[in-house]
Design a protein around this motif. Sequence first.
Motif, mmCIF file in Angstrom:
data_model
loop_
_atom_site.group_PDB
_atom_site.id
_atom_site.type_symbol
_atom_site.label_atom_id
_atom_site.label_comp_id
_atom_site.label_asym_id
_atom_site.label_seq_id
_atom_site.Cartn_x
_atom_site.Cartn_y
_atom_site.Cartn_z
ATOM 1 N N LYS A 1 65.221 4.562 13.091
ATOM 2 C CA LYS A 1 65.935 3.056 13.570
ATOM 3 C C LYS A 1 67.263 3.738 13.926
ATOM 4 C CE LYS A 1 62.975 0.136 13.322
ATOM 5 N NZ LYS A 1 62.339 -0.675 14.618
ATOM 6 N N LYS A 2 68.126 3.157 14.844
ATOM 7 C CA LYS A 2 69.349 3.414 15.120
ATOM 8 C C LYS A 2 70.534 3.026 14.121
ATOM 9 C CE LYS A 2 69.060 3.723 20.235
ATOM 10 N NZ LYS A 2 69.640 3.074 21.464
ATOM 11 N N SER A 3 69.882 2.038 13.219
ATOM 12 C CA SER A 3 70.726 1.598 12.066
ATOM 13 C C SER A 3 70.720 2.747 11.099
ATOM 14 C CB SER A 3 70.187 0.512 11.449
ATOM 15 O OG SER A 3 68.735 0.586 11.140
ATOM 16 N N ASN A 4 69.976 3.770 11.080
ATOM 17 C CA ASN A 4 69.939 5.008 10.143
ATOM 18 C C ASN A 4 71.403 5.633 10.333
ATOM 19 O OD1 ASN A 4 69.501 6.954 8.625
ATOM 20 N ND2 ASN A 4 67.988 8.048 10.005
ATOM 21 N N PRO A 5 72.152 5.712 9.110
ATOM 22 C CA PRO A 5 73.500 6.495 9.499
ATOM 23 C C PRO A 5 73.321 7.829 9.718
ATOM 24 C CG PRO A 5 72.833 6.148 7.164
ATOM 25 C CD PRO A 5 71.785 5.409 7.973
ATOM 26 N N HIS B 1 70.946 10.590 14.405
ATOM 27 C CA HIS B 1 70.943 11.826 15.214
ATOM 28 C C HIS B 1 70.641 13.095 14.244
ATOM 29 C CE1 HIS B 1 72.147 10.003 19.079
ATOM 30 N NE2 HIS B 1 73.084 9.408 18.256
ATOM 31 N N THR B 2 71.159 13.055 13.029
ATOM 32 C CA THR B 2 70.947 14.187 12.339
ATOM 33 C C THR B 2 69.421 14.564 11.966
ATOM 34 O OG1 THR B 2 72.982 13.766 11.223
ATOM 35 C CG2 THR B 2 71.725 15.315 10.093
ATOM 36 N N ASP B 3 68.936 13.364 11.628
ATOM 37 C CA ASP B 3 67.272 13.407 11.262
ATOM 38 C C ASP B 3 66.663 14.196 12.249
ATOM 39 O OD1 ASP B 3 67.690 12.800 8.660
ATOM 40 O OD2 ASP B 3 67.258 10.573 9.054
ATOM 41 N N ASN C 1 69.454 9.629 25.369
ATOM 42 C CA ASN C 1 69.639 9.436 24.046
ATOM 43 C C ASN C 1 70.053 10.806 23.305
ATOM 44 O OD1 ASN C 1 69.346 6.355 23.344
ATOM 45 N ND2 ASN C 1 67.142 7.020 24.198
ATOM 46 N N GLU C 2 69.235 11.819 23.686
ATOM 47 C CA GLU C 2 69.501 12.995 22.830
ATOM 48 C C GLU C 2 69.639 14.092 24.026
ATOM 49 O OE1 GLU C 2 70.136 13.278 19.966
ATOM 50 O OE2 GLU C 2 69.156 11.610 18.740
#
Length: 516
Positions: free
Chosen positions: A39-43, A46-48, A77-78
């Motif tokens: 989820k985009k709420s994941n801090p 992008h790292t994951d 997005n990436e």
Amino acid sequence: MIYIDCPYNNGDEVIIKDCPDLIEQSEDNLDDSEFFVNKKSNPQFHTDWLNMIFPRILLSRDLLKENGLIFITIDENEMVNLRKICDEIFGKINYVGEVIRKTKTTTADKNTGFNLQHDYVLIYAKNIDKIYLNGEKKEFSNYKNPDNDSLGDWKSSDPSAKSGSDSTYFPIENPYTKKVDYPPEGRYWSFSKNTMKKYIESGKIKFKEEDDGHRGFIFKTYKNELKSLYNPVNSLFATTSDDDDEDKNPYLNEVGTKDARALFDKDLFKYPKPVILIKKLIKYSTNGNATILDFFSRSAATAQAVMELNEEEGTNNNFILVQIPKQIVQERANDKYAKDAINFLDGLDKPHFDVELSKERINLAGEKIIQNSENENLDIGFKVFKLDSSNFSLWQPNLDKEKPLESLYDALDSNINNILPGRNKFDILYEILIKEGLELSIPIKEIQENLFSINSGQYIVCLKDNVDENISNEIIDECNPDTCVIFLEKCFKSDDSLKSNIKEKLKYDIALFKTL
């Protein structure tokens, strides 16, 4: 060639957590906790994703041949992060370019009034000096030979150039009509006077015998003068405003959905890529005898693309698809994809894994291709393998310090049969092929129970529980002077004399005798 449709990381896609014991797990016990929706709420949003994609791209470079290419579909997005990863792994110098593909006609504009309608195919080479892309074949219908020119088919071309000098600006007089031609205003001839004389002698410049009101001569361009019979590969794949119709733009997302629906009569995959997109990339980048790897297999569109292209172009490409099995679970009542997929697999009595859908797509696509093809020898076969640990037990003797020799003998006796329980003959056979560096698609013939001839006698592999000296006669009938014969140690039941006698009988008929 490698083609991957990697997760776009748009906030609702499932990605896998890599863990050291992942290869120890099978599709029957793969823990769902290894998969998660990023989820985009994941801090670490992008790292994951980067941690997931980086080692795979790194490995892909090692897998490519020197003249190999990788194509990666991605969206905004990436895209920037993926470029940085590929620049680091492949080197900026090996960046080939990117294809912009129009994917849809309208999309949610996020209250900005901006309509995003495309994604990208990022292209990198293993070694850019060793690759060349050939686009569509050039059109030659306007090349003809009405005057039986010995140099072959030709067309009339513009003899002028944008730049030049005094040596390329001069009058040309037609000896028949006396018409005099100069280059068009602001331009020059594309040849000098000396070159013009050679062109006249060879027939490349042909004077008209009658004045037709146009230039007094024909400047020929010969088909055999062309540097390439192919157009370059364009960076835009059907992206104009007139390409909203799938008949005009076969690369739209909805075409990929219809490709799969035509086989299943239902929508069982989310966002499958159009088969024609992958076919074009393969066609543009390979010589027709390539191996195409897709390690984000998903809907298995790559397999269908390879088989269709082989039928249409008479090529002999092979595919390798890789997919970590994910269980299909209907978590929401309105999840029609999952519901239909589960019902479909239940009808086939198959477990609820996405890879089962992929395998069925390859079967259905192959059957459809065969039905519509006149090529009776078309190969639509494929093999399915699951990643597992070795079939052979490790040599780890637990020696008694007080009785080391006796305990060593006991360990040797207990390891005569070094095959782990629950492994069948094909598990063992294919591991041997891998260790010998052979392709998994190589022809295999079972001469008799647990005795195999590989690639018409290149290898003979014996997996029998016990043998006698007569086995040498069976092997001699199938072998040649270059054959390598491989036995399992358990075949001889600790009888070293038997092993020596069989080896002695075979030594003049084979190249190598090995035991495992």
